[in-house]
Design a protein around this motif. Structure first.
Motif, PDB file in Angstrom:
ATOM      1  N   LEU B  11       0.846  -1.183   0.000  1.00  8.77           N
ATOM      2  CA  LEU B  11       0.000   0.000   0.000  1.00  8.77           C
ATOM      3  C   LEU B  11       0.879   1.230   0.000  1.00  8.77           C
ATOM      4  CD1 LEU B  11      -3.055   0.666   0.239  1.00  8.77           C
ATOM      5  CD2 LEU B  11      -2.727   0.770   2.707  1.00  8.77           C
ATOM      6  N   VAL B  12       0.569   2.176  -0.896  1.00  7.87           N
ATOM      7  CA  VAL B  12       1.258   3.463  -0.929  1.00  7.87           C
ATOM      8  C   VAL B  12       0.200   4.535  -0.706  1.00  7.87           C
ATOM      9  CG1 VAL B  12       2.681   5.046  -2.248  1.00  7.87           C
ATOM     10  CG2 VAL B  12       2.979   2.579  -2.530  1.00  7.87           C
ATOM     11  N   GLN B  13       0.398   5.300   0.356  1.00  4.73           N
ATOM     12  CA  GLN B  13      -0.611   6.282   0.734  1.00  4.73           C
ATOM     13  C   GLN B  13       0.023   7.649   0.970  1.00  4.73           C
ATOM     14  OE1 GLN B  13      -3.596   4.643   0.003  1.00  4.73           O
ATOM     15  NE2 GLN B  13      -4.435   5.439   1.924  1.00  4.73           N
ATOM     16  N   ASP B  85       4.658   6.338   9.877  1.00  4.70           N
ATOM     17  CA  ASP B  85       3.846   5.117   9.909  1.00  4.70           C
ATOM     18  C   ASP B  85       4.294   4.110   8.856  1.00  4.70           C
ATOM     19  OD1 ASP B  85       0.916   7.101  10.606  1.00  4.70           O
ATOM     20  OD2 ASP B  85       2.157   5.947  12.011  1.00  4.70           O
ATOM     21  N   SER B  86       5.191   4.515   7.987  1.00  2.00           N
ATOM     22  CA  SER B  86       5.697   3.578   6.974  1.00  2.00           C
ATOM     23  C   SER B  86       6.355   2.388   7.645  1.00  2.00           C
ATOM     24  CB  SER B  86       6.712   4.276   6.072  1.00  2.00           C
ATOM     25  OG  SER B  86       6.110   5.285   5.305  1.00  2.00           O
ATOM     26  N   GLY B  87       6.142   1.220   7.069  1.00  2.00           N
ATOM     27  CA  GLY B  87       6.759   0.020   7.633  1.00  2.00           C
ATOM     28  C   GLY B  87       6.079  -1.229   7.131  1.00  2.00           C
ATOM     29  N   PHE B  88       6.505  -2.329   7.684  1.00  2.00           N
ATOM     30  CA  PHE B  88       5.958  -3.641   7.330  1.00  2.00           C
ATOM     31  C   PHE B  88       5.135  -4.098   8.514  1.00  2.00           C
ATOM     32  CE2 PHE B  88       5.549  -7.087   4.656  1.00  2.00           C
ATOM     33  CZ  PHE B  88       6.064  -8.275   5.129  1.00  2.00           C
ATOM     34  N   TYR B  89       3.844  -4.297   8.293  1.00  2.00           N
ATOM     35  CA  TYR B  89       2.922  -4.622   9.378  1.00  2.00           C
ATOM     36  C   TYR B  89       2.576  -6.106   9.325  1.00  2.00           C
ATOM     37  CZ  TYR B  89       2.481   0.327  10.223  1.00  2.00           C
ATOM     38  OH  TYR B  89       2.762   1.637  10.544  1.00  2.00           O
ATOM     39  N   THR B 115       3.845   2.257   2.596  1.00  2.00           N
ATOM     40  CA  THR B 115       4.720   3.386   2.325  1.00  2.00           C
ATOM     41  C   THR B 115       3.885   4.653   2.348  1.00  2.00           C
ATOM     42  OG1 THR B 115       6.139   2.018   0.924  1.00  2.00           O
ATOM     43  CG2 THR B 115       6.359   4.405   0.711  1.00  2.00           C
ATOM     44  N   VAL B 116       4.272   5.570   3.199  1.00  2.00           N
ATOM     45  CA  VAL B 116       3.567   6.848   3.296  1.00  2.00           C
ATOM     46  C   VAL B 116       4.447   7.914   2.649  1.00  2.00           C
ATOM     47  CG1 VAL B 116       2.477   8.513   4.826  1.00  2.00           C
ATOM     48  CG2 VAL B 116       2.492   6.088   5.435  1.00  2.00           C
TER      49      VAL B 116
END
Lengths: 117, 117
Positions: B11-13, B85-89, B115-116
């Motif tokens: 997801l890219v936001q 908040d970017s990261g691997f959840y 990825t934010v």
């Protein structure tokens, strides 16, 4: 406070050689210890655990780990490394201080294993 | 055995946009559920855990929230995303599968990379 430490950021080993990935822990009481492996862009996969019993624990993919209470260690080992073993390895300890036994795990920072042909 | 489904995988936001990551679990009932974040491909940080429907515990104050509307569904949300908040959840589950060897083991999903920008 409970913690787990992985002192090596990276471990390099030649294919066919034995490998060791180190882990030490600090907990009150008897520890529940785990090893997980993570391949790139994937979730963690369970390798093995120590709860009680024999100090040498055998797990998936030929890995084993030795619980050493006097040294508070739980090192991951494999007699003969494969290139496909290259991944990120996490040691973890169950957080026994968590209320209600929620089985929270405290993870180490991870050790990157690189096996060279 | 348990299976965990996470989506979206990637997801890219933009900063300030909302977020919803979903996790569903198969192969167990009444599991403990967990959201972890992995930054920079290394250590895991526990964000939230849940022991039942509507029961959420937060480990660290942050811009995120979690909900558990059904027994085997766990959602991570944000009203306004930050760059940090970017990261691997990673979603994880601890539930009874009928196999004693699986006791105390967390099962992880494949993860959602956010990825934010």
């Amino acid at each position: 406070a409970q913690s787990v430490a992985q002192p090596e950021d990276q471990v390099n080993v030649a294919e066919g050689n034995p490998l060791t990935v180190k882990c030490t822990y600090s907990v009150s009481g008897n520890p529940y210890l785990f090893w997980y492996v993570q391949y790139p862009n994937r979730g963690l996969q369970f390798l093995l655990k120590y709860i009680t019993g024999d100090n040498l624990v055998k797990g998936s993919y030929g890995f084993e780990a030795e619980f050493n209470k006097s040294q508070t260690s739980f090192h991951l080992k494999k007699p003969s490394a494969l290139v496909s073993d290259s991944a990120l390895y996490f040691c973890a300890v169950r957080d026994i201080e968590a209320p209600g036994g929620y089985n929270k795990l405290i993870f180490g920072a991870g050790t990157r294993l690189a096996v060279h042909p | 055995s348990q299976t965990i489904h996470q989506w979206p995988a990637t997801l890219v936001q933009p900063v300030g946009s909302p977020l919803s990551l979903e996790c569903t679990v198969e192969g167990t009932s009444n599991p403990n559920l967990y959201w972890y974040r992995q930054a920079a491909g290394r250590g895991l940080q526990l964000l939230f855990y849940s022991v039942g429907i509507g029961q959420i515990s937060s480990e660290v104050p942050q811009n995120l929230s979690a909900s558990r509307p059904q027994d085997r569904q766990f959602i991570l949300s944000s009203k306004k995303l930050l760059l940090s908040d970017s990261g691997f959840y990673l979603c994880a589950s601890k539930g009874w599968t009928g196999v004693k060897s699986g006791a105390n083991v967390l099962t992880f999903g494949a993860g959602s990379r956010l990825t934010v920008l």
